[in-house]
Each structure stands twice: as C-alpha cells, then as structure tokens.
Design an enzyme around this catalytic site. Structure first.
Site, PDB file in Angstrom:
ATOM      1  N   LYS A  46     -42.523  24.414 -74.277  1.00 29.40           N
ATOM      2  CA  LYS A  46     -42.671  23.180 -73.444  1.00 29.40           C
ATOM      3  C   LYS A  46     -44.122  22.900 -72.961  1.00 29.40           C
ATOM      4  CE  LYS A  46     -37.789  23.049 -71.892  1.00 29.40           C
ATOM      5  NZ  LYS A  46     -37.009  23.335 -70.856  1.00 29.40           N
ATOM      6  N   GLN A  72     -36.205  26.383 -65.423  1.00 29.53           N
ATOM      7  CA  GLN A  72     -35.439  26.543 -66.587  1.00 29.53           C
ATOM      8  C   GLN A  72     -34.250  27.334 -66.397  1.00 29.53           C
ATOM      9  OE1 GLN A  72     -36.754  25.810 -69.810  1.00 29.53           O
ATOM     10  NE2 GLN A  72     -34.846  26.685 -70.897  1.00 29.53           N
ATOM     11  N   ASP A  76     -35.464  17.075 -65.300  1.00 29.28           N
ATOM     12  CA  ASP A  76     -34.173  17.218 -66.096  1.00 29.28           C
ATOM     13  C   ASP A  76     -33.000  16.229 -65.809  1.00 29.28           C
ATOM     14  OD1 ASP A  76     -34.232  19.434 -67.816  1.00 29.28           O
ATOM     15  OD2 ASP A  76     -34.322  21.117 -66.195  1.00 29.28           O
TER      16      ASP A  76
HETATM   17  N1  LIG Z   1     -33.762  23.196 -67.445  1.00 31.91           N
HETATM   18  C1  LIG Z   1     -33.208  23.014 -68.373  1.00 31.91           C
HETATM   19  N2  LIG Z   1     -32.830  24.392 -68.953  1.00 31.91           N
HETATM   20  C2  LIG Z   1     -32.247  24.253 -70.206  1.00 31.91           C
HETATM   21  C3  LIG Z   1     -32.300  23.117 -70.995  1.00 31.91           C
HETATM   22  C4  LIG Z   1     -32.843  21.808 -70.533  1.00 31.91           C
HETATM   23  O1  LIG Z   1     -32.674  20.893 -71.013  1.00 31.91           O
HETATM   24  N3  LIG Z   1     -33.569  22.036 -69.112  1.00 31.91           N
HETATM   25  N4  LIG Z   1     -31.827  22.955 -72.344  1.00 31.91           N
HETATM   26  C5  LIG Z   1     -31.602  24.331 -72.857  1.00 31.91           C
HETATM   27  C6  LIG Z   1     -32.633  24.809 -73.857  1.00 31.91           C
HETATM   28  N5  LIG Z   1     -33.794  24.028 -74.278  1.00 31.91           N
HETATM   29  C7  LIG Z   1     -34.773  23.478 -73.592  1.00 31.91           C
HETATM   30  O2  LIG Z   1     -35.047  24.073 -72.331  1.00 31.91           O
HETATM   31  C8  LIG Z   1     -34.173  23.721 -75.725  1.00 31.91           C
HETATM   32  C9  LIG Z   1     -32.874  24.096 -76.643  1.00 31.91           C
HETATM   33  C10 LIG Z   1     -33.369  23.991 -77.939  1.00 31.91           C
HETATM   34  C11 LIG Z   1     -34.402  23.516 -78.410  1.00 31.91           C
HETATM   35  C12 LIG Z   1     -34.732  23.370 -79.781  1.00 31.91           C
HETATM   36  O3  LIG Z   1     -35.647  22.815 -80.222  1.00 31.91           O
HETATM   37  N6  LIG Z   1     -34.112  24.067 -80.731  1.00 31.91           N
HETATM   38  C13 LIG Z   1     -34.259  24.112 -82.098  1.00 31.91           C
HETATM   39  C14 LIG Z   1     -34.112  25.421 -82.499  1.00 31.91           C
HETATM   40  C15 LIG Z   1     -34.718  26.391 -81.889  1.00 31.91           C
HETATM   41  C16 LIG Z   1     -34.523  27.819 -82.327  1.00 31.91           C
HETATM   42  O4  LIG Z   1     -34.750  28.184 -83.569  1.00 31.91           O
HETATM   43  O5  LIG Z   1     -34.070  28.790 -81.621  1.00 31.91           O
HETATM   44  C17 LIG Z   1     -33.194  23.314 -82.916  1.00 31.91           C
HETATM   45  O6  LIG Z   1     -31.959  22.979 -82.679  1.00 31.91           O
HETATM   46  O7  LIG Z   1     -33.604  22.528 -83.953  1.00 31.91           O
HETATM   47  C18 LIG Z   1     -35.405  23.041 -77.420  1.00 31.91           C
HETATM   48  C19 LIG Z   1     -35.061  23.184 -75.978  1.00 31.91           C
HETATM   49  C20 LIG Z   1     -31.059  25.264 -72.129  1.00 31.91           C
HETATM   50  N7  LIG Z   1     -31.949  25.371 -70.876  1.00 31.91           N
END
Ligand SMILES: Nc1nc2c(c(=O)[nH]1)N[C@@H](CN(C=O)c1ccc(C(=O)N[C@@H](CCC(=O)O)C(=O)O)cc1)CN2
Length: 297
Positions: A54, A98, A121
């Site tokens: 981020k 987060q 968020d």
């Molecule tokens: N305050 C928040 N906490 C969390 C959120 C949120 O939107 N707001 N979402 C999730 C985690 N998350 C961002 O925070 C997030 C999850 C996944 C990805 C992502 O790019 N995933 C990749 C794979 C990544 C890997 O290899 O592990 C994909 O799916 O291609 C980005 C952000 C929980 N917490």
C-alpha cells in the site's frame, strides 16, 4: 479450458495510472499532495506485506504515504488516540487501519472512531448506511474492485442473476449492495445455505467470498457464467514444504464451464489496493471541496 481470464492485475495497473493522473491534478490545484495514512498493529506477516505494498503504490501514484506501525501489545486507547490524531491532520485525506487487529482490540470501536469522510476502507457504519441507501460515501475496496471488473467484462449488469457466497462485512454484504445498485437480482448464500450448488447454478454472476479453498466446483456453474473469486487461501503445494495460493473456486473445473473467471492470484487481489488509491484521491477532492468526476476513474 474455455473461459476467458479476467486479468485483475492489468486492470489494477490501468486504474493506478488514472489515479496518478488525478493526483497530479489535485496537487496542481491545491499545492499539496493527497495523503493516505495506514495503521498496522502487530506483526502479522501477510498484513506486513499488504501494508508495504500500500505504501509503495501510494507513493508511485504521486500521493503521500504515512505509515504508523504499532507493537502488537498497543492498547486500544493508544490506537484510538492515533486514529484521532489522523482525523485532525489536514495532510491526511484517507485513513486505513489494517485488519485483522490483535484480539484485545475491539475492531468496531476503532472503525467507528475514523472520520467517515476519511474512511477510504468504507467500513464505518455511516458509509455502510450510505451504500445501503444510495448516498455518496466510500465503498469497501475489494467489492468495488469486483464490480469494476464485472462492468468491464459485461457492460451493463442490469437484470442479471447474481449469487454472492459469503456474508462478511468486508466483502459479502457490500458486494450484495453494489450488485443491487447495478439492478442485479441478488442472492446471498453462505455456509448454511441449503442446496448451495443448485442456488449457484441459477447465477449469471457468481462471487465467491467464503474463505474455503476450491469449494465452488465447475458442475455448480451455469454454462457461460462470470465467476469472481475473492478467496485467497494458502494451501500445501505439490512439492513438499511448499505452499500455493488458491481461491474459493476450483479453477480447473470452473474454467471449463464459466464464460469468464478471475484467477488467484492475479484476479481480485490486485484490485484491492488500486481501489484504495482510487478512494483516497476521491476523498482528497471531496474534502477539499473540489469538483471531480469519480466515474471517470
Ligand atoms: N483495512 C483493511 N484490511 C484488510 C483488507 C482491506 O481491504 N482493508 N483486505 C485484506 C487484505 N488486503 C489488503 O489489505 C489485500 C489482500 C490481497 C491482496 C493481493 O494483491 N493479493 C494477491 C496475492 C498476494 C499474495 O501473493 O499473497 C492476489 O490475489 O493476486 C492485496 C491486498 C484483509 N485486510
């Protein structure tokens, strides 16, 4: 495999570029950069990666990134004080705490302390209510990213049957609201839904956000359905000691039946942070009282 692959990584890249252009415009108009503050409590490895990404992507889009990393034993009162300080900081347009938070901290209390107009968020009850009633607010990043991918693929979603599997506050419930706003006929299914496969088989659009690795099988799908897989499950891989990421959909069988499908990784995941940047530049314009065409992003 007959399904088209919905490339979330490429779409997210385009969205980040558009946010970058808007961020340049914002700075030219106000003489300051838009700013996103991210608060991380503890050392959860996945959360550390997400927060690092981020920060990097915020800077790359031409906005300021303010990171607050607090130890796992931070008290709830100290965390609330950090959030209050960010609420009052004019350089901060968006605030994100987060999740998950350590067990001794009440998540709802923390979210409720964020100024709803900086809640990029979209988790604050005020924004939940705005979404439910069709008022402008902030929408949670992952479901908004899913709708962007669906509209990019299908154009109008009006009149389509959609099934959302999962009823979390972060994905399932806002996803259902967004699909209703697009004039879909929406069913929210979950772990206690009877004849889940039958329910899913009626859907033109399937959104799987249930947190169960590869649960949705190809023979659950209506041929040609558009499948959005929100699941990110780490499971053991073919090689001993190695792990791999899989979604909530059994990609191999689903891709033979679906019309289009998001992969994991590279589908919905990358949209989450790109939409966060989008929400931040929207917040910056709104809070500065500047006109901005949010739909052009
Ligand atoms: N305050 C928040 N906490 C969390 C959120 C949120 O939107 N707001 N979402 C999730 C985690 N998350 C961002 O925070 C997030 C999850 C996944 C990805 C992502 O790019 N995933 C990749 C794979 C990544 C890997 O290899 O592990 C994909 O799916 O291609 C980005 C952000 C929980 N917490």
């Amino acid at each position: 495999m007959s399904a088209a692959i919905i490339d979330g990584k490429a779409f997210a890249e385009g969205l980040r570029a558009r946010v970058g252009t808007a961020a340049v415009g914002f700075e030219a108009k106000t003489g300051r950069k838009a700013g996103l503050a991210v608060v991380l409590v503890g050392e959860d490895p996945a959360s550390q990666v997400y927060v690092r990404n981020k920060g990097k992507q915020t800077l790359a889009a031409g906005m300021n990134s303010f990171e607050h990393k607090l130890p796992a034993d931070t008290s709830e009162a100290d965390l609330l004080a950090v959030v209050e300080q960010l609420n009052n900081d004019p350089a901060v347009d968006g605030i994100l705490v987060q999740l998950p938070l350590p067990a001794h901290i009440n998540e709802q209390k923390v979210i409720a302390t964020i100024n709803p107009d900086k809640d990029v968020d979209g988790f604050h009850v005020v924004n939940v209510g705005r979404l439910a009633t069709g008022l402008p607010g902030f929408v949670p990043c992952t479901p908004l990213g899913c709708v962007m991918l669906l509209k990019d693929r299908l154009g109008s979603l009006s009149g389509l049957d959609a099934v959302v599997i999962g009823r979390s506050n972060i994905v399932g419930k806002p996803m259902a609201q967004l699909l209703i706003a697009q004039s879909c006929t929406v069913t929210v299914a979950h772990s206690r839904t009877k004849d889940l496969a039958e329910v899913v088989r009626r859907a033109d659009i399937v959104v799987a956000a249930v947190g169960r690795p590869e649960m949705v099988k190809g023979d659950w799908l209506k041929p040609g359905a558009t499948v959005i897989d929100v699941g990110i499950n780490r499971v053991s891989g073919a090689e001993e000691g190695k792990t791999k990421l899989v979604g909530d959909v059994d990609f191999a069988s689903a891709a033979n039946v679906a019309g289009a499908i998001t992969p994991v990784p590279g589908g919905v995941g990358p949209m989450t942070i790109a939409v966060l940047l989008r929400n931040t530049i929207v917040a910056a314009h709104r809070n500065a009282g500047l006109p901005f065409d949010e739909n052009a992003l």
